[in-house]
Design a protein around this motif. Structure first.
Motif, PDB file in Angstrom:
ATOM      1  N   LEU B  99      -6.671 -11.940  27.248  1.00 29.15           N
ATOM      2  CA  LEU B  99      -6.957 -12.783  26.090  1.00 29.15           C
ATOM      3  C   LEU B  99      -5.732 -13.061  25.226  1.00 29.15           C
ATOM      4  O   LEU B  99      -5.525 -14.192  24.791  1.00 29.15           O
ATOM      5  CB  LEU B  99      -8.047 -12.128  25.229  1.00 29.15           C
ATOM      6  CG  LEU B  99      -9.460 -12.611  25.544  1.00 29.15           C
ATOM      7  CD1 LEU B  99     -10.462 -11.880  24.683  1.00 29.15           C
ATOM      8  CD2 LEU B  99      -9.581 -14.110  25.306  1.00 29.15           C
ATOM      9  N   ASP B 100      -4.913 -12.028  24.983  1.00 26.55           N
ATOM     10  CA  ASP B 100      -3.768 -12.230  24.104  1.00 26.55           C
ATOM     11  C   ASP B 100      -2.835 -13.294  24.672  1.00 26.55           C
ATOM     12  O   ASP B 100      -2.325 -14.136  23.949  1.00 26.55           O
ATOM     13  CB  ASP B 100      -3.006 -10.912  23.920  1.00 26.55           C
ATOM     14  CG  ASP B 100      -3.799  -9.944  23.063  1.00 26.55           C
ATOM     15  OD1 ASP B 100      -4.640 -10.425  22.285  1.00 26.55           O
ATOM     16  OD2 ASP B 100      -3.600  -8.725  23.189  1.00 26.55           O
ATOM     17  N   MET B 103      -4.323 -16.811  24.285  1.00 24.41           N
ATOM     18  CA  MET B 103      -4.248 -17.371  22.937  1.00 24.41           C
ATOM     19  C   MET B 103      -2.880 -17.968  22.642  1.00 24.41           C
ATOM     20  O   MET B 103      -2.738 -18.791  21.756  1.00 24.41           O
ATOM     21  CB  MET B 103      -4.552 -16.288  21.902  1.00 24.41           C
ATOM     22  CG  MET B 103      -5.927 -15.674  22.005  1.00 24.41           C
ATOM     23  SD  MET B 103      -7.213 -16.831  21.542  1.00 24.41           S
ATOM     24  CE  MET B 103      -6.885 -16.919  19.786  1.00 24.41           C
ATOM     25  N   ARG B 106       0.220 -22.790  25.551  1.00 21.05           N
ATOM     26  CA  ARG B 106       0.274 -24.056  24.812  1.00 21.05           C
ATOM     27  C   ARG B 106      -0.865 -25.003  25.181  1.00 21.05           C
ATOM     28  O   ARG B 106      -1.313 -25.805  24.369  1.00 21.05           O
ATOM     29  CB  ARG B 106       1.633 -24.730  24.955  1.00 21.05           C
ATOM     30  CG  ARG B 106       2.135 -24.908  26.371  1.00 21.05           C
ATOM     31  CD  ARG B 106       3.658 -24.945  26.352  1.00 21.05           C
ATOM     32  NE  ARG B 106       4.159 -26.180  25.766  1.00 21.05           N
ATOM     33  CZ  ARG B 106       4.506 -27.248  26.487  1.00 21.05           C
ATOM     34  NH1 ARG B 106       4.409 -27.236  27.793  1.00 21.05           N
ATOM     35  NH2 ARG B 106       4.956 -28.321  25.889  1.00 21.05           N
ATOM     36  N   PHE B 107      -1.363 -24.912  26.408  1.00 20.99           N
ATOM     37  CA  PHE B 107      -2.510 -25.751  26.777  1.00 20.99           C
ATOM     38  C   PHE B 107      -3.755 -25.326  25.995  1.00 20.99           C
ATOM     39  O   PHE B 107      -4.515 -26.149  25.517  1.00 20.99           O
ATOM     40  CB  PHE B 107      -2.766 -25.670  28.283  1.00 20.99           C
ATOM     41  CG  PHE B 107      -1.754 -26.415  29.093  1.00 20.99           C
ATOM     42  CD1 PHE B 107      -1.865 -27.787  29.261  1.00 20.99           C
ATOM     43  CD2 PHE B 107      -0.661 -25.757  29.650  1.00 20.99           C
ATOM     44  CE1 PHE B 107      -0.920 -28.490  29.982  1.00 20.99           C
ATOM     45  CE2 PHE B 107       0.289 -26.455  30.377  1.00 20.99           C
ATOM     46  CZ  PHE B 107       0.164 -27.827  30.538  1.00 20.99           C
ATOM     47  N   LYS B 109      -3.699 -23.870  23.083  1.00 18.43           N
ATOM     48  CA  LYS B 109      -3.481 -24.284  21.690  1.00 18.43           C
ATOM     49  C   LYS B 109      -3.818 -25.754  21.498  1.00 18.43           C
ATOM     50  O   LYS B 109      -4.474 -26.146  20.533  1.00 18.43           O
ATOM     51  CB  LYS B 109      -2.022 -24.038  21.304  1.00 18.43           C
ATOM     52  CG  LYS B 109      -1.753 -22.612  20.885  1.00 18.43           C
ATOM     53  CD  LYS B 109      -0.310 -22.468  20.473  1.00 18.43           C
ATOM     54  CE  LYS B 109       0.043 -21.018  20.245  1.00 18.43           C
ATOM     55  NZ  LYS B 109       1.492 -20.820  20.218  1.00 18.43           N
ATOM     56  N   GLY B 110      -3.342 -26.590  22.446  1.00 18.52           N
ATOM     57  CA  GLY B 110      -3.628 -28.026  22.376  1.00 18.52           C
ATOM     58  C   GLY B 110      -5.115 -28.294  22.430  1.00 18.52           C
ATOM     59  O   GLY B 110      -5.657 -29.084  21.654  1.00 18.52           O
ATOM     60  N   ALA B 111      -5.802 -27.587  23.337  1.00 17.72           N
ATOM     61  CA  ALA B 111      -7.239 -27.794  23.494  1.00 17.72           C
ATOM     62  C   ALA B 111      -7.984 -27.458  22.205  1.00 17.72           C
ATOM     63  O   ALA B 111      -8.907 -28.169  21.806  1.00 17.72           O
ATOM     64  CB  ALA B 111      -7.770 -26.949  24.647  1.00 17.72           C
ATOM     65  N   PHE B 112      -7.541 -26.386  21.512  1.00  9.38           N
ATOM     66  CA  PHE B 112      -8.235 -26.017  20.277  1.00  9.38           C
ATOM     67  C   PHE B 112      -7.989 -27.033  19.174  1.00  9.38           C
ATOM     68  O   PHE B 112      -8.861 -27.289  18.346  1.00  9.38           O
ATOM     69  CB  PHE B 112      -7.821 -24.616  19.817  1.00  9.38           C
ATOM     70  CG  PHE B 112      -8.465 -23.539  20.640  1.00  9.38           C
ATOM     71  CD1 PHE B 112      -9.840 -23.511  20.780  1.00  9.38           C
ATOM     72  CD2 PHE B 112      -7.715 -22.578  21.291  1.00  9.38           C
ATOM     73  CE1 PHE B 112     -10.453 -22.539  21.553  1.00  9.38           C
ATOM     74  CE2 PHE B 112      -8.314 -21.607  22.066  1.00  9.38           C
ATOM     75  CZ  PHE B 112      -9.681 -21.588  22.204  1.00  9.38           C
ATOM     76  N   ILE B 113      -6.802 -27.651  19.149  1.00  8.63           N
ATOM     77  CA  ILE B 113      -6.519 -28.639  18.108  1.00  8.63           C
ATOM     78  C   ILE B 113      -7.419 -29.867  18.265  1.00  8.63           C
ATOM     79  O   ILE B 113      -7.894 -30.425  17.282  1.00  8.63           O
ATOM     80  CB  ILE B 113      -5.027 -29.036  18.120  1.00  8.63           C
ATOM     81  CG1 ILE B 113      -4.173 -27.823  17.733  1.00  8.63           C
ATOM     82  CG2 ILE B 113      -4.767 -30.189  17.154  1.00  8.63           C
ATOM     83  CD1 ILE B 113      -2.688 -28.057  17.870  1.00  8.63           C
ATOM     84  N   THR B 114      -7.696 -30.276  19.503  1.00  7.99           N
ATOM     85  CA  THR B 114      -8.594 -31.427  19.670  1.00  7.99           C
ATOM     86  C   THR B 114     -10.062 -31.005  19.599  1.00  7.99           C
ATOM     87  O   THR B 114     -10.919 -31.792  19.239  1.00  7.99           O
ATOM     88  CB  THR B 114      -8.347 -32.140  21.015  1.00  7.99           C
ATOM     89  OG1 THR B 114      -8.286 -31.157  22.055  1.00  7.99           O
ATOM     90  CG2 THR B 114      -7.050 -32.934  20.981  1.00  7.99           C
ATOM     91  N   LEU B 115     -10.329 -29.745  19.932  1.00  8.05           N
ATOM     92  CA  LEU B 115     -11.726 -29.281  19.929  1.00  8.05           C
ATOM     93  C   LEU B 115     -12.270 -29.176  18.508  1.00  8.05           C
ATOM     94  O   LEU B 115     -13.409 -29.555  18.241  1.00  8.05           O
ATOM     95  CB  LEU B 115     -11.819 -27.921  20.629  1.00  8.05           C
ATOM     96  CG  LEU B 115     -13.217 -27.305  20.727  1.00  8.05           C
ATOM     97  CD1 LEU B 115     -14.152 -28.216  21.508  1.00  8.05           C
ATOM     98  CD2 LEU B 115     -13.172 -25.942  21.384  1.00  8.05           C
ATOM     99  N   ARG B 116     -11.426 -28.681  17.576  1.00  8.85           N
ATOM    100  CA  ARG B 116     -11.941 -28.412  16.223  1.00  8.85           C
ATOM    101  C   ARG B 116     -12.471 -29.658  15.525  1.00  8.85           C
ATOM    102  O   ARG B 116     -13.578 -29.616  14.984  1.00  8.85           O
ATOM    103  CB  ARG B 116     -10.872 -27.718  15.386  1.00  8.85           C
ATOM    104  CG  ARG B 116     -10.746 -26.265  15.794  1.00  8.85           C
ATOM    105  CD  ARG B 116      -9.899 -25.444  14.854  1.00  8.85           C
ATOM    106  NE  ARG B 116      -9.503 -24.214  15.543  1.00  8.85           N
ATOM    107  CZ  ARG B 116      -8.270 -23.922  15.886  1.00  8.85           C
ATOM    108  NH1 ARG B 116      -7.278 -24.742  15.564  1.00  8.85           N
ATOM    109  NH2 ARG B 116      -8.007 -22.812  16.513  1.00  8.85           N
ATOM    110  N   PRO B 117     -11.724 -30.800  15.504  1.00  8.58           N
ATOM    111  CA  PRO B 117     -12.301 -31.992  14.864  1.00  8.58           C
ATOM    112  C   PRO B 117     -13.572 -32.459  15.572  1.00  8.58           C
ATOM    113  O   PRO B 117     -14.517 -32.915  14.904  1.00  8.58           O
ATOM    114  CB  PRO B 117     -11.201 -33.049  15.004  1.00  8.58           C
ATOM    115  CG  PRO B 117      -9.984 -32.347  15.424  1.00  8.58           C
ATOM    116  CD  PRO B 117     -10.360 -31.022  15.979  1.00  8.58           C
TER     117      PRO B 117
END
Lengths: 197, 182
Positions: B99-100, B103, B106-107, B109-117
């Motif tokens: 898991l660490d 987290m 970078r893929f 991280k990118g996925a979470f940036i588009t997922l949150r909105p």
């Protein structure tokens, strides 16, 4: 000896489930008390890491934290006891409420009260959405240099577009949220490394 | 029995795709209300949200227990809750060690940036459904409900009162509903 640890895990997470109202961040103080102060199963930093992992993985945050901390202490069985512990109070309390509520719903005053409560629920959700728009849509994602996903993600319009599309598609066409979640994840992966042209 | 298995399957999917905690399960339950009106209505869902906010325990778990009980009684509640937590249990156990590293990818991280909105949009859509049944009846706007909505939205955002527990606003709205006969 092992059984004792399992029961401790069950008991600690049972109390966390019992004394947390609302979920999410409201459970953090209770987690700190049981996991860090009382049993020393994790440090404060480890707990916060565990919490942020729980937010980014599927499922309920409180349950995910329980699974992770339980696993860290006693592998599969530890995870199982902690997870069952955190959901047991909800199952008992909600079952009792749901069973008694059915006997009151036909009373006019109760029906009016719930009609009023619906307005509060609408306001609470819209209020939560406003806060989420501020943090997830309008705010720039944290800068983390070469390890970051790429400059393209700095674009406000990208996040705004995703928000509006997701809202409109689900609100006005009956599309399952599953497709939105999968689509948003794939969009993010596809955009990694894209230069800001 | 088939109906019970179908419900468990729906909650399993909810547990698998609802990322971001309690509020994120609401759009999935709104989807259930649309696809299985015999299980619950949007009005039922709203009642459940209010009860879940006012009782101890994580909202996602409370909602699953409530829906399951509503549809299939005590064991329905237990089955729905277990189905909801099963996918994350499996995923977390499988990936606990990696898991660490995941987290910091970078893929991811990118996925979470588009997922949150997008998840924010999903919750907004569920809010819109509750908004419609709370403020409108047979196509007509309920004036009292609309005024109450504006007042509550103001107080939940105002810096002096935004920290108050949601139970306060739910109680205020219940009293207003009884007095003004919503």
């Amino acid at each position: 000896m092992r059984m004792k640890l399992y029961m401790k895990l069950f008991g600690a997470f049972f109390r966390i489930g019992l004394f947390t109202f609302g979920g999410g961040y409201s459970m953090l103080p209770m987690l700190q008390r049981e996991v860090v102060d009382k049993y020393g199963w994790a440090t404060n930093d480890e707990l916060l890491d565990c919490f942020s992992i729980s937010q980014c993985t599927p499922g309920v945050i409180a349950v995910n934290s329980a699974t992770l901390i339980g696993y860290k202490q006693a592998k599969l069985a530890g995870a199982l006891f902690a997870t069952i512990g955190v959901i047991t109070p909800s199952i008992i309390i909600i079952t009792i409420i749901a069973a008694t509520l059915q006997n009151f719903m036909h009373i006019a005053a109760v029906a009016h009260a719930f009609a009023g409560i619906r307005v509060a629920v609408a306001a609470l959700i819209v209020s939560a959405v406003i806060k989420l728009i501020k943090s997830n849509v309008l705010q720039q994602p944290a800068e983390d240099g070469k390890q970051g996903p790429g400059p393209f993600f700095k674009r406000h319009w990208l996040r705004l577009l995703l928000f509006i599309l997701s809202f409109a598609i689900v609100a006005f066409f009956s599309v399952s949220p599953i497709f939105i979640v999968a689509g948003a994840i794939l969009t993010g992966i596809a955009l990694v490394g894209k230069a800001a042209a | 029995m088939r109906e019970l298995l179908l419900m468990c399957w729906e909650f399993f999917k909810t547990g698998l795709f609802a990322i971001g905690g309690g509020m994120a399960t609401i759009p999935f339950l709104a989807g259930l209300a649309q696809n299985y009106p015999q299980w619950l209505s949007v009005a039922d869902l709203s009642d459940m949200i209010a009860i879940s906010e006012s009782t101890p325990g994580p909202i996602g778990v409370n909602l699953a227990t409530y829906v399951g009980f509503h549809v299939f009684g005590v064991w329905g509640g237990v089955a729905a809750t277990l189905s909801l937590v099963l996918p994350s249990y499996i995923i977390l156990i499988l990936v606990a060690k990696a898991l660490d590293r995941f987290m910091k990818n970078r893929f991811a991280k990118g996925a979470f940036i588009t997922l949150r909105p997008a998840v924010t949009g999903l919750i907004a859509a569920a809010g819109y459904q509750v908004f419609r049944i709370a403020l409108f009846r047979e196509g007509a706007l309920l004036m009292g409900a609309a005024l109450l909505f504006c007042a509550l939205l103001f107080f939940t955002q105002w810096s002096k009162t935004q920290k108050l527990h949601p139970v306060v606003w739910i109680a205020v709205a219940a009293v207003a509903g009884v007095i003004f006969q919503f």
